[in-house]
Motif scaffolding. Sequence first.
Motif, mmCIF file in Angstrom:
data_model
loop_
_atom_site.group_PDB
_atom_site.id
_atom_site.type_symbol
_atom_site.label_atom_id
_atom_site.label_comp_id
_atom_site.label_asym_id
_atom_site.label_seq_id
_atom_site.Cartn_x
_atom_site.Cartn_y
_atom_site.Cartn_z
ATOM 1 N N ASP A 132 0.806 1.839 -0.809
ATOM 2 C CA ASP A 132 -0.312 2.779 -0.665
ATOM 3 C C ASP A 132 -1.624 2.103 -1.087
ATOM 4 O OD1 ASP A 132 -1.665 5.234 -0.261
ATOM 5 O OD2 ASP A 132 -1.257 5.876 -2.323
ATOM 6 N N PHE A 133 -1.572 1.348 -2.164
ATOM 7 C CA PHE A 133 -2.753 0.604 -2.616
ATOM 8 C C PHE A 133 -3.132 -0.476 -1.597
ATOM 9 C CE2 PHE A 133 -4.598 -2.986 -5.044
ATOM 10 C CZ PHE A 133 -5.764 -2.362 -5.477
ATOM 11 N N ALA A 134 -2.147 -1.142 -1.025
ATOM 12 C CA ALA A 134 -2.411 -2.181 -0.024
ATOM 13 C C ALA A 134 -3.144 -1.594 1.185
ATOM 14 C CB ALA A 134 -1.101 -2.844 0.415
ATOM 15 N N TYR A 135 -2.791 -0.391 1.597
ATOM 16 C CA TYR A 135 -3.510 0.274 2.684
ATOM 17 C C TYR A 135 -4.993 0.416 2.334
ATOM 18 C CZ TYR A 135 0.471 1.691 5.590
ATOM 19 O OH TYR A 135 1.556 1.696 6.430
ATOM 20 N N ARG A 136 -5.269 0.823 1.114
ATOM 21 C CA ARG A 136 -6.662 0.989 0.691
ATOM 22 C C ARG A 136 -7.423 -0.335 0.742
ATOM 23 N NH1 ARG A 136 -8.608 1.047 -5.108
ATOM 24 N NH2 ARG A 136 -9.960 -0.604 -4.462
ATOM 25 N N ILE A 137 -6.801 -1.383 0.252
ATOM 26 C CA ILE A 137 -7.445 -2.705 0.250
ATOM 27 C C ILE A 137 -7.764 -3.143 1.676
ATOM 28 C CG2 ILE A 137 -7.077 -5.171 -0.228
ATOM 29 C CD1 ILE A 137 -7.767 -3.569 -2.709
ATOM 30 N N VAL A 138 -6.820 -2.953 2.588
ATOM 31 C CA VAL A 138 -7.045 -3.338 3.982
ATOM 32 C C VAL A 138 -8.200 -2.524 4.564
ATOM 33 C CG1 VAL A 138 -6.048 -3.311 6.306
ATOM 34 C CG2 VAL A 138 -4.720 -4.192 4.372
ATOM 35 N N GLU A 139 -8.224 -1.230 4.302
ATOM 36 C CA GLU A 139 -9.295 -0.373 4.821
ATOM 37 C C GLU A 139 -10.656 -0.778 4.271
ATOM 38 O OE1 GLU A 139 -9.348 2.068 7.188
ATOM 39 O OE2 GLU A 139 -7.308 1.382 7.586
ATOM 40 N N GLU A 140 -10.720 -1.104 2.978
ATOM 41 C CA GLU A 140 -11.997 -1.425 2.336
ATOM 42 C C GLU A 140 -12.482 -2.844 2.605
ATOM 43 O OE1 GLU A 140 -12.022 -0.645 -1.849
ATOM 44 O OE2 GLU A 140 -11.762 1.496 -1.574
ATOM 45 N N CYS A 141 -11.563 -3.776 2.731
ATOM 46 C CA CYS A 141 -11.950 -5.188 2.743
ATOM 47 C C CYS A 141 -11.854 -5.879 4.102
ATOM 48 C CB CYS A 141 -11.109 -5.969 1.734
ATOM 49 S SG CYS A 141 -11.303 -5.370 0.052
ATOM 50 N N TYR A 142 -11.104 -5.309 5.017
ATOM 51 C CA TYR A 142 -10.885 -5.978 6.293
ATOM 52 C C TYR A 142 -11.298 -5.063 7.435
ATOM 53 C CZ TYR A 142 -8.126 -8.944 3.259
ATOM 54 O OH TYR A 142 -7.732 -9.765 2.237
ATOM 55 N N LEU B 81 -10.303 -4.538 10.544
ATOM 56 C CA LEU B 81 -9.290 -4.743 11.583
ATOM 57 C C LEU B 81 -9.418 -3.684 12.665
ATOM 58 C CD1 LEU B 81 -6.060 -5.396 9.454
ATOM 59 C CD2 LEU B 81 -7.539 -7.090 10.532
ATOM 60 N N PRO B 82 -9.303 -4.085 13.915
ATOM 61 C CA PRO B 82 -9.271 -3.074 14.975
ATOM 62 C C PRO B 82 -8.001 -2.228 14.829
ATOM 63 C CG PRO B 82 -9.302 -5.332 15.878
ATOM 64 C CD PRO B 82 -9.236 -5.438 14.402
ATOM 65 N N GLU B 83 -8.040 -1.026 15.326
ATOM 66 C CA GLU B 83 -6.915 -0.095 15.181
ATOM 67 C C GLU B 83 -5.608 -0.686 15.703
ATOM 68 O OE1 GLU B 83 -6.577 2.840 13.496
ATOM 69 O OE2 GLU B 83 -8.578 2.303 12.811
ATOM 70 N N PHE B 84 -5.642 -1.374 16.829
ATOM 71 C CA PHE B 84 -4.399 -1.926 17.367
ATOM 72 C C PHE B 84 -3.811 -2.982 16.423
ATOM 73 C CE2 PHE B 84 -7.004 -5.414 18.836
ATOM 74 C CZ PHE B 84 -6.148 -6.500 18.870
ATOM 75 N N ALA B 85 -4.659 -3.736 15.702
ATOM 76 C CA ALA B 85 -4.169 -4.771 14.784
ATOM 77 C C ALA B 85 -3.511 -4.142 13.552
ATOM 78 C CB ALA B 85 -5.308 -5.689 14.362
ATOM 79 N N LYS B 86 -4.013 -2.990 13.150
ATOM 80 C CA LYS B 86 -3.426 -2.306 11.988
ATOM 81 C C LYS B 86 -1.975 -1.902 12.247
ATOM 82 C CE LYS B 86 -7.812 -0.512 10.316
ATOM 83 N NZ LYS B 86 -8.626 0.685 10.099
ATOM 84 N N THR B 87 -1.640 -1.648 13.490
ATOM 85 C CA THR B 87 -0.255 -1.260 13.783
ATOM 86 C C THR B 87 0.706 -2.429 13.623
ATOM 87 O OG1 THR B 87 -0.513 -1.681 16.146
ATOM 88 C CG2 THR B 87 -0.963 0.561 15.379
ATOM 89 N N TYR B 88 0.192 -3.659 13.671
ATOM 90 C CA TYR B 88 1.030 -4.848 13.513
ATOM 91 C C TYR B 88 0.974 -5.436 12.104
ATOM 92 C CZ TYR B 88 1.300 -4.778 18.563
ATOM 93 O OH TYR B 88 1.544 -4.412 19.851
ATOM 94 N N PHE B 89 0.077 -4.935 11.316
ATOM 95 C CA PHE B 89 -0.132 -5.490 9.971
ATOM 96 C C PHE B 89 1.051 -5.127 9.071
ATOM 97 C CE2 PHE B 89 -2.000 -5.976 5.784
ATOM 98 C CZ PHE B 89 -2.802 -7.094 5.940
ATOM 99 N N ASP B 90 1.550 -6.087 8.307
ATOM 100 C CA ASP B 90 2.703 -5.855 7.421
ATOM 101 C C ASP B 90 2.192 -5.493 6.016
ATOM 102 O OD1 ASP B 90 5.005 -5.875 5.899
ATOM 103 O OD2 ASP B 90 5.884 -7.548 7.015
ATOM 104 N N TYR B 91 2.006 -4.192 5.800
ATOM 105 C CA TYR B 91 1.469 -3.704 4.532
ATOM 106 C C TYR B 91 2.432 -3.959 3.374
ATOM 107 C CZ TYR B 91 -2.204 -1.428 7.183
ATOM 108 O OH TYR B 91 -3.283 -1.190 7.995
ATOM 109 N N GLU B 92 3.710 -3.896 3.625
ATOM 110 C CA GLU B 92 4.707 -4.121 2.572
ATOM 111 C C GLU B 92 4.600 -5.541 2.017
ATOM 112 O OE1 GLU B 92 9.559 -4.155 1.977
ATOM 113 O OE2 GLU B 92 8.709 -3.301 3.815
ATOM 114 N N LYS B 93 4.528 -6.517 2.903
ATOM 115 C CA LYS B 93 4.416 -7.907 2.439
ATOM 116 C C LYS B 93 3.056 -8.176 1.817
ATOM 117 C CE LYS B 93 7.894 -9.881 5.417
ATOM 118 N NZ LYS B 93 8.201 -10.714 6.566
ATOM 119 N N PHE B 94 2.014 -7.551 2.359
ATOM 120 C CA PHE B 94 0.677 -7.703 1.780
ATOM 121 C C PHE B 94 0.666 -7.137 0.353
ATOM 122 C CE2 PHE B 94 -3.849 -6.212 1.439
ATOM 123 C CZ PHE B 94 -4.417 -7.481 1.337
#
Length: 177
Positions: A132-142, A144-157
């Motif tokens: 859940d925290f990783a999602y926030r970091i991605v939203e605030e810091c990166y 990313l286009p919406e289609f790229a977010k669907t491929y992003f591995d939040y668990e590993k991040f």
Amino acid sequence: METATLSEARVYVGTYGKYNNGSLFGAWLDLSDYADKEEFYEACRELHKDEEDAEFMFQDYENIPENLISESWISGNFFTLRDAVEKLGDTEQEAFFVWCNYKNHDLSEEDADDLIKNFWDEYQGQYDDEEDFAYRIVEECYDLPEFAKTYFDYEKFARDLFMCDYWFDDGFVFRAA
């Protein structure tokens, strides 16, 4: 260290003299009624004014971390810490005690204002889990286009974030310092 609501702290104050004579006479004193240790001890003296040079015995207590009180002692730092922590919201107070416990802070010795300042430097917020925290970091810091977010591995991040940079405990995230 258990989460404590310092503003609701109270102590049952008796004396060793009465206790040794078979009496548990005393009273619950709400520490929110006293500005400092001296004012609290003055109330203890008034409560047991029938005893000359009474040795106070704190027979029970509530909402006080154990390293701030014992049977015969209360830390003067309790009152300073209570006043500093009262400025935090309920969630932040809970997070503060999680942080203190994790970092092994000595609440009886350390400066309360420094503790609060250091807490705020490291506290990131309350989250369901590390991902859940990783999602926030991605939203605030990166960006990313919406289609790229669907491929992003939040668990590993999240795993990578919490290896060195952050820690998670009891629903709270802190920056590793």
